[in-house]
Motif scaffolding. Structure first.
Motif, mmCIF file in Angstrom:
data_model
loop_
_atom_site.group_PDB
_atom_site.id
_atom_site.type_symbol
_atom_site.label_atom_id
_atom_site.label_comp_id
_atom_site.label_asym_id
_atom_site.label_seq_id
_atom_site.Cartn_x
_atom_site.Cartn_y
_atom_site.Cartn_z
ATOM 1 N N GLY A 27 0.835 -1.191 0.000
ATOM 2 C CA GLY A 27 0.000 0.000 0.000
ATOM 3 C C GLY A 27 0.870 1.242 0.000
ATOM 4 N N ALA A 28 0.272 2.373 -0.280
ATOM 5 C CA ALA A 28 1.011 3.633 -0.322
ATOM 6 C C ALA A 28 1.632 3.961 1.031
ATOM 7 C CB ALA A 28 0.097 4.757 -0.786
ATOM 8 N N ASP A 29 0.999 3.548 2.113
ATOM 9 C CA ASP A 29 1.545 3.810 3.444
ATOM 10 C C ASP A 29 2.862 3.063 3.664
ATOM 11 O OD1 ASP A 29 0.004 1.479 3.304
ATOM 12 O OD2 ASP A 29 -0.397 1.475 5.453
ATOM 13 N N SER A 30 2.980 1.860 3.141
ATOM 14 C CA SER A 30 4.223 1.081 3.265
ATOM 15 C C SER A 30 5.340 1.665 2.405
ATOM 16 C CB SER A 30 3.991 -0.367 2.854
ATOM 17 O OG SER A 30 3.044 -0.973 3.690
ATOM 18 N N LEU A 31 4.968 2.359 1.346
ATOM 19 C CA LEU A 31 5.960 2.948 0.444
ATOM 20 C C LEU A 31 6.811 3.993 1.151
ATOM 21 C CD1 LEU A 31 7.149 3.361 -2.402
ATOM 22 C CD2 LEU A 31 5.250 4.939 -2.850
ATOM 23 N N LYS A 32 6.228 4.740 2.060
ATOM 24 C CA LYS A 32 6.950 5.828 2.739
ATOM 25 C C LYS A 32 8.230 5.340 3.402
ATOM 26 C CE LYS A 32 2.904 8.666 3.424
ATOM 27 N NZ LYS A 32 1.956 9.265 4.348
ATOM 28 N N GLY A 33 8.188 4.172 4.013
ATOM 29 C CA GLY A 33 9.363 3.642 4.688
ATOM 30 C C GLY A 33 10.432 3.111 3.744
ATOM 31 N N MET A 34 10.110 2.950 2.484
ATOM 32 C CA MET A 34 11.052 2.395 1.501
ATOM 33 C C MET A 34 11.818 3.461 0.725
ATOM 34 S SD MET A 34 8.477 -0.395 -0.208
ATOM 35 C CE MET A 34 9.691 -1.346 -1.102
ATOM 36 N N LEU A 35 11.321 4.674 0.710
ATOM 37 C CA LEU A 35 11.816 5.682 -0.226
ATOM 38 C C LEU A 35 13.300 6.011 -0.106
ATOM 39 C CD1 LEU A 35 8.765 8.089 -0.455
ATOM 40 C CD2 LEU A 35 9.575 6.444 -2.168
ATOM 41 N N GLY A 36 13.881 5.950 1.059
ATOM 42 C CA GLY A 36 15.300 6.280 1.196
ATOM 43 C C GLY A 36 16.231 5.107 0.927
ATOM 44 N N ASP A 37 15.696 3.967 0.600
ATOM 45 C CA ASP A 37 16.476 2.743 0.428
ATOM 46 C C ASP A 37 17.160 2.707 -0.940
ATOM 47 O OD1 ASP A 37 17.475 0.159 0.275
ATOM 48 O OD2 ASP A 37 15.670 -0.768 1.113
ATOM 49 N N ARG A 38 18.478 2.784 -0.942
ATOM 50 C CA ARG A 38 19.252 2.812 -2.189
ATOM 51 C C ARG A 38 19.364 1.433 -2.851
ATOM 52 N NH1 ARG A 38 20.269 7.805 -3.931
ATOM 53 N NH2 ARG A 38 20.883 9.262 -2.329
#
Length: 117
Positions: A27-38
């Motif tokens: 879901g879009a809420d789970s995406l927030k925690g992934m965004l900084g992951d290189r």
């Protein structure tokens, strides 16, 4: 005869909405925690105009119709997160990527329509 046509339409829609085998859905809420992951690459498969209107800065715009030819420029070793406006085009993009040998593909359910960031 009418029932056969209705059944065919329903089956077609179910097939189109069904995630590709091996594609993770978040879901879009789970995406927030992934965004900084290189270790992940983020692909937005909407049109350039949609992307220009509103996008998430970590996402690279590769329109769905260009994805089959541009997928070779992506890193198959990285998890690939795909997004569109509603989740339908990104589900198609996930299928394309899986067919091209990408092992870790994640589709954002609800797409930009569900994004609150």
């Amino acid at each position: 005869m009418k029932w056969i046509i209705i059944l065919a339409i329903v089956l077609f829609l179910v097939w189109r909405l069904k995630p590709a085998k091996g594609v993770r859905t978040i879901g879009a809420d789970s995406l927030k925690g992934m965004l900084g992951d290189r270790t992940k690459q983020f692909i937005d498969v909407r049109t350039p105009a949609e992307y220009k209107g509103r996008h998430i800065k970590e996402f690279k715009n590769i329109p769905l119709n260009a994805l089959p030819s541009k997928a070779a420029g992506l890193d198959k070793a990285k998890e690939t997160v795909v997004i569109c406006q509603s989740g339908m085009r990104s589900a198609q993009a996930a299928r394309i990527l899986k067919k091209q040998g990408f092992e870790k593909v994640t589709n954002v359910r609800g797409g930009m329509g569900a994004w609150n960031g």
